[in-house]
Scaffold this active site. Structure first.
Site, PDB file in Angstrom:
ATOM      1  N   TYR A   1       0.783  -1.190   0.060  1.00 17.45           N
ATOM      2  CA  TYR A   1      -0.049   0.030  -0.024  1.00 17.45           C
ATOM      3  C   TYR A   1       0.780   1.294   0.098  1.00 17.45           C
ATOM      4  O   TYR A   1       0.486   2.351  -0.475  1.00 17.45           O
ATOM      5  CB  TYR A   1      -0.946  -0.028   1.158  1.00 17.45           C
ATOM      6  CG  TYR A   1      -1.829  -1.083   1.483  1.00 17.45           C
ATOM      7  CD1 TYR A   1      -2.156  -2.271   0.478  1.00 17.45           C
ATOM      8  CD2 TYR A   1      -2.744  -1.203   2.361  1.00 17.45           C
ATOM      9  CE1 TYR A   1      -3.236  -3.084   0.429  1.00 17.45           C
ATOM     10  CE2 TYR A   1      -3.615  -2.244   2.509  1.00 17.45           C
ATOM     11  CZ  TYR A   1      -3.791  -2.980   1.644  1.00 17.45           C
ATOM     12  OH  TYR A   1      -4.704  -4.064   1.895  1.00 17.45           O
TER      13      TYR A   1
ATOM     14  N   HIS B   1       0.519 -11.588   1.949  1.00 20.57           N
ATOM     15  CA  HIS B   1      -0.471 -10.859   1.380  1.00 20.57           C
ATOM     16  C   HIS B   1      -1.247 -11.619   0.269  1.00 20.57           C
ATOM     17  O   HIS B   1      -2.319 -11.734   0.086  1.00 20.57           O
ATOM     18  CB  HIS B   1       0.021  -9.567   0.794  1.00 20.57           C
ATOM     19  CG  HIS B   1      -0.828  -8.439   0.466  1.00 20.57           C
ATOM     20  ND1 HIS B   1      -0.597  -7.273   0.397  1.00 20.57           N
ATOM     21  CD2 HIS B   1      -2.335  -8.427   0.193  1.00 20.57           C
ATOM     22  CE1 HIS B   1      -1.745  -6.460   0.370  1.00 20.57           C
ATOM     23  NE2 HIS B   1      -2.594  -7.153  -0.067  1.00 20.57           N
TER      24      HIS B   1
END
Length: 267
Positions: free
Chosen positions: A39, A97
């Protein structure tokens, strides 16, 4: 240890936008913050947390290891970088992730490194994200189901991911739902709108309450104070069995995120 049912997501929020969102969330009473290496906002999230003055032990911070950092000699160093950006000595939860593209790094290797990070005290709990039933089985074989706190997956009324949910729950692995509002798509659904009208709630509150009542953790994000405040109220909303059944009937297999070259073969 357990996974809190309600938190604040930060996907797609960067710079001052994420600082403002996290700062406002913390001010309103949010104590669970979810971020990720990819992110590119961990430093800003850390800045907002530090500025809030809230004691670290009152917070539950999650981040996720990106696929480029899965190798045994890279994972722990990358986690330490995340800790530095987040201005904390440990995470409450660290996730893988996405699965390793084309199994470049075996599940056993990155789960082993993640378990080592837990043993070193860098993270209190570990888990996975975007894992299929087969990948969860591999992860369990590597570190044991008792060491996998959650599988964070896309899950909303239009994609209820039942095979993955049933397997995870059978192993005692909690499900965390991301994109619970399906980028706002489900908020326009007449079934959800009717339930919301009857309960004098918002469609977002109904959808979040549905997910939590189903046993899932949720991490909705917002940049608007009013929405952040409103979403929190989902925690106090109770749906009837009939309402839950109506929402369960909205399943349509509508997957919204499946990045090419990274996404596994979905169940």
């Amino acid at each position: 240890m357990s996974i809190p049912a309600f938190g604040l997501g930060t996907f797609r929020l960067q710079g001052q936008v994420v600082i403002d969102s996290v700062s406002t969330g913390l001010e309103l009473g949010y104590r669970v913050i979810d971020t990720a290496q990819i992110y590119e906002n961990e430093a800003e999230v850390g800045e907002a947390i530090a500025a809030s003055g809230i004691a670290r032990e009152e917070l539950f911070i999650t981040s996720k290891i990106w696929v480029a950092n899965f190798a045994k000699d890279r994972l722990i160093d990358s986690l330490k970088e995340s800790l530095s950006k987040l201005q904390t000595d440990y995470l409450d939860l660290t996730l893988i992730h996405w699965p390793s593209p084309e199994d470049q790094v075996p599940v056993e290797e990155f789960m082993g490194a993640l378990l080592e990070a837990k043993q070193l005290g860098l993270t209190r709990q570990i888990g996975v994200s975007n894992f299929t039933v087969d990948l969860m089985k591999q992860a369990i074989a590597a570190v044991g189901a008792e060491n996998i706190a959650t599988n964070q997956i896309e899950l909303h009324p239009y994609l209820q991911n039942r095979k993955v949910v049933e397997f995870a729950q059978s192993q005692g692995i909690r499900i965390t739902s991301y994109m619970t509002l399906a980028y706002g798509e489900v908020l326009k659904d007449p079934v959800i709108q009717q339930i919301a009208d009857r309960l004098q709630a918002t469609p977002a509150q109904v959808t979040l309450a549905w997910a939590m009542q189903s046993g899932y953790a949720v991490i909705p994000s917002s940049t608007k104070r009013a929405n952040l405040q409103s979403n929190l109220k989902a925690c106090a909303l109770t749906l009837s069995d009939a309402d839950m059944a109506l929402i369960a009937g909205l399943e349509r297999g509508q997957r919204l995120t499946s990045p090419k070259g990274i996404a596994p073969h979905w169940d």
